[in-house]
Scaffold this motif. Structure first.
Motif, PDB file in Angstrom:
ATOM      1  N   ASN A  25     -16.562   3.563  50.311  1.00 51.42           N
ATOM      2  CA  ASN A  25     -17.582   4.492  50.814  1.00 51.42           C
ATOM      3  C   ASN A  25     -18.983   4.077  50.370  1.00 51.42           C
ATOM      4  O   ASN A  25     -19.915   4.857  50.447  1.00 51.42           O
ATOM      5  N   ASN A  26     -19.146   2.845  49.876  1.00 47.71           N
ATOM      6  CA  ASN A  26     -20.418   2.209  49.532  1.00 47.71           C
ATOM      7  C   ASN A  26     -21.066   2.768  48.268  1.00 47.71           C
ATOM      8  O   ASN A  26     -22.249   2.600  48.069  1.00 47.71           O
ATOM      9  N   SER A  27     -20.326   3.436  47.394  1.00 44.59           N
ATOM     10  CA  SER A  27     -20.881   3.898  46.130  1.00 44.59           C
ATOM     11  C   SER A  27     -20.462   2.945  45.011  1.00 44.59           C
ATOM     12  O   SER A  27     -19.453   2.252  45.106  1.00 44.59           O
ATOM     13  N   LEU A  28     -21.265   2.908  43.950  1.00 40.09           N
ATOM     14  CA  LEU A  28     -20.983   2.029  42.814  1.00 40.09           C
ATOM     15  C   LEU A  28     -20.322   2.815  41.692  1.00 40.09           C
ATOM     16  O   LEU A  28     -20.690   3.955  41.415  1.00 40.09           O
ATOM     17  N   VAL A  29     -19.348   2.168  41.031  1.00 40.79           N
ATOM     18  CA  VAL A  29     -18.577   2.799  39.959  1.00 40.79           C
ATOM     19  C   VAL A  29     -18.449   1.797  38.818  1.00 40.79           C
ATOM     20  O   VAL A  29     -18.299   0.600  39.050  1.00 40.79           O
ATOM     21  N   LEU A  30     -18.526   2.274  37.577  1.00 43.99           N
ATOM     22  CA  LEU A  30     -18.209   1.443  36.419  1.00 43.99           C
ATOM     23  C   LEU A  30     -16.726   1.578  36.134  1.00 43.99           C
ATOM     24  O   LEU A  30     -16.203   2.698  36.070  1.00 43.99           O
ATOM     25  N   ALA A  31     -16.040   0.457  35.955  1.00 39.66           N
ATOM     26  CA  ALA A  31     -14.593   0.500  35.742  1.00 39.66           C
ATOM     27  C   ALA A  31     -14.195  -0.515  34.684  1.00 39.66           C
ATOM     28  O   ALA A  31     -14.818  -1.555  34.536  1.00 39.66           O
ATOM     29  N   VAL A  50      -9.886  -4.677  44.530  1.00 41.02           N
ATOM     30  CA  VAL A  50      -9.116  -3.986  43.504  1.00 41.02           C
ATOM     31  C   VAL A  50      -8.844  -2.542  43.923  1.00 41.02           C
ATOM     32  O   VAL A  50      -9.504  -2.008  44.812  1.00 41.02           O
ATOM     33  N   THR A  51      -7.861  -1.927  43.263  1.00 36.43           N
ATOM     34  CA  THR A  51      -7.586  -0.502  43.402  1.00 36.43           C
ATOM     35  C   THR A  51      -8.003   0.162  42.097  1.00 36.43           C
ATOM     36  O   THR A  51      -7.653  -0.317  41.021  1.00 36.43           O
ATOM     37  N   ILE A  52      -8.744   1.250  42.222  1.00 33.72           N
ATOM     38  CA  ILE A  52      -9.296   1.940  41.062  1.00 33.72           C
ATOM     39  C   ILE A  52      -8.756   3.352  41.006  1.00 33.72           C
ATOM     40  O   ILE A  52      -8.582   3.998  42.031  1.00 33.72           O
ATOM     41  N   GLU A  53      -8.503   3.811  39.801  1.00 35.51           N
ATOM     42  CA  GLU A  53      -8.074   5.185  39.568  1.00 35.51           C
ATOM     43  C   GLU A  53      -9.267   5.941  38.992  1.00 35.51           C
ATOM     44  O   GLU A  53      -9.800   5.578  37.948  1.00 35.51           O
ATOM     45  N   LEU A  54      -9.725   6.980  39.706  1.00 34.87           N
ATOM     46  CA  LEU A  54     -10.842   7.800  39.255  1.00 34.87           C
ATOM     47  C   LEU A  54     -10.317   9.086  38.647  1.00 34.87           C
ATOM     48  O   LEU A  54      -9.365   9.677  39.154  1.00 34.87           O
ATOM     49  N   GLY A  55     -10.956   9.534  37.599  1.00 35.05           N
ATOM     50  CA  GLY A  55     -10.552  10.776  36.946  1.00 35.05           C
ATOM     51  C   GLY A  55     -11.027  11.993  37.732  1.00 35.05           C
ATOM     52  O   GLY A  55     -11.869  11.890  38.623  1.00 35.05           O
ATOM     53  N   PRO A  56     -10.503  13.157  37.397  1.00 36.96           N
ATOM     54  CA  PRO A  56     -10.857  14.360  38.146  1.00 36.96           C
ATOM     55  C   PRO A  56     -12.244  14.900  37.812  1.00 36.96           C
ATOM     56  O   PRO A  56     -12.808  15.663  38.586  1.00 36.96           O
ATOM     57  N   GLU A  59     -16.525  10.989  38.594  1.00 36.76           N
ATOM     58  CA  GLU A  59     -16.163  10.004  39.618  1.00 36.76           C
ATOM     59  C   GLU A  59     -17.090   8.796  39.626  1.00 36.76           C
ATOM     60  O   GLU A  59     -17.109   8.037  40.581  1.00 36.76           O
ATOM     61  N   THR A  60     -17.862   8.598  38.548  1.00 37.46           N
ATOM     62  CA  THR A  60     -18.688   7.401  38.434  1.00 37.46           C
ATOM     63  C   THR A  60     -18.058   6.387  37.498  1.00 37.46           C
ATOM     64  O   THR A  60     -18.581   5.296  37.342  1.00 37.46           O
ATOM     65  N   LYS A  61     -16.934   6.739  36.876  1.00 40.00           N
ATOM     66  CA  LYS A  61     -16.218   5.844  35.972  1.00 40.00           C
ATOM     67  C   LYS A  61     -14.749   5.821  36.358  1.00 40.00           C
ATOM     68  O   LYS A  61     -14.207   6.824  36.805  1.00 40.00           O
ATOM     69  N   GLY A  62     -14.127   4.651  36.196  1.00 41.55           N
ATOM     70  CA  GLY A  62     -12.723   4.552  36.568  1.00 41.55           C
ATOM     71  C   GLY A  62     -12.011   3.450  35.817  1.00 41.55           C
ATOM     72  O   GLY A  62     -12.563   2.816  34.931  1.00 41.55           O
ATOM     73  N   ARG A  63     -10.755   3.232  36.227  1.00 41.49           N
ATOM     74  CA  ARG A  63      -9.897   2.231  35.606  1.00 41.49           C
ATOM     75  C   ARG A  63      -9.305   1.367  36.706  1.00 41.49           C
ATOM     76  O   ARG A  63      -8.745   1.876  37.672  1.00 41.49           O
ATOM     77  N   ILE A  64      -9.420   0.060  36.557  1.00 50.55           N
ATOM     78  CA  ILE A  64      -8.869  -0.886  37.529  1.00 50.55           C
ATOM     79  C   ILE A  64      -7.369  -0.996  37.263  1.00 50.55           C
ATOM     80  O   ILE A  64      -6.957  -1.393  36.174  1.00 50.55           O
ATOM     81  N   ILE A  65      -6.555  -0.629  38.264  1.00 48.59           N
ATOM     82  CA  ILE A  65      -5.112  -0.622  38.052  1.00 48.59           C
ATOM     83  C   ILE A  65      -4.391  -1.714  38.836  1.00 48.59           C
ATOM     84  O   ILE A  65      -3.243  -2.005  38.548  1.00 48.59           O
ATOM     85  N   LYS A  66      -5.071  -2.348  39.803  1.00 46.31           N
ATOM     86  CA  LYS A  66      -4.392  -3.369  40.611  1.00 46.31           C
ATOM     87  C   LYS A  66      -5.411  -4.299  41.250  1.00 46.31           C
ATOM     88  O   LYS A  66      -6.459  -3.857  41.697  1.00 46.31           O
TER      89      LYS A  66
END
Length: 68
Positions: A25-31, A50-56, A59-66
């Motif tokens: 969706n063209n937004s930037l996230v730190l992961a 990559v696939t990222i998991e965002l917390g509830p 939504e500007t931070k996440g974890r790269i899971i794949k």
């Protein structure tokens, strides 16, 4: 609370195993890399999809899971 998974592309590698990722969706996230990716030495570089998991809550931070 559900964790949300989204797809994106690595834009930039930052110090400390952190990456700046541009989502579909063209937004930037730190992961950062998930623990399993660190254990099995799965490397990611700018340009990787990559696939990222965002917390509830944040939504500007996440974890790269794949890496695709």
């Amino acid at each position: 609370m559900q964790k949300k998974t989204v797809d994106g592309v690595i834009e930039e590698a930052l110090p400390g195993g952190t990456f700046r990722v541009r989502l579909d969706n063209n937004s930037l996230v730190l992961a950062h890399l998930s623990g399993k990716m660190r254990i099995y030495y799965i490397k990611v570089i700018p340009g990787d999809q990559v696939t990222i998991e965002l917390g509830p809550y944040d939504e500007t931070k996440g974890r790269i899971i794949k890496r695709k």
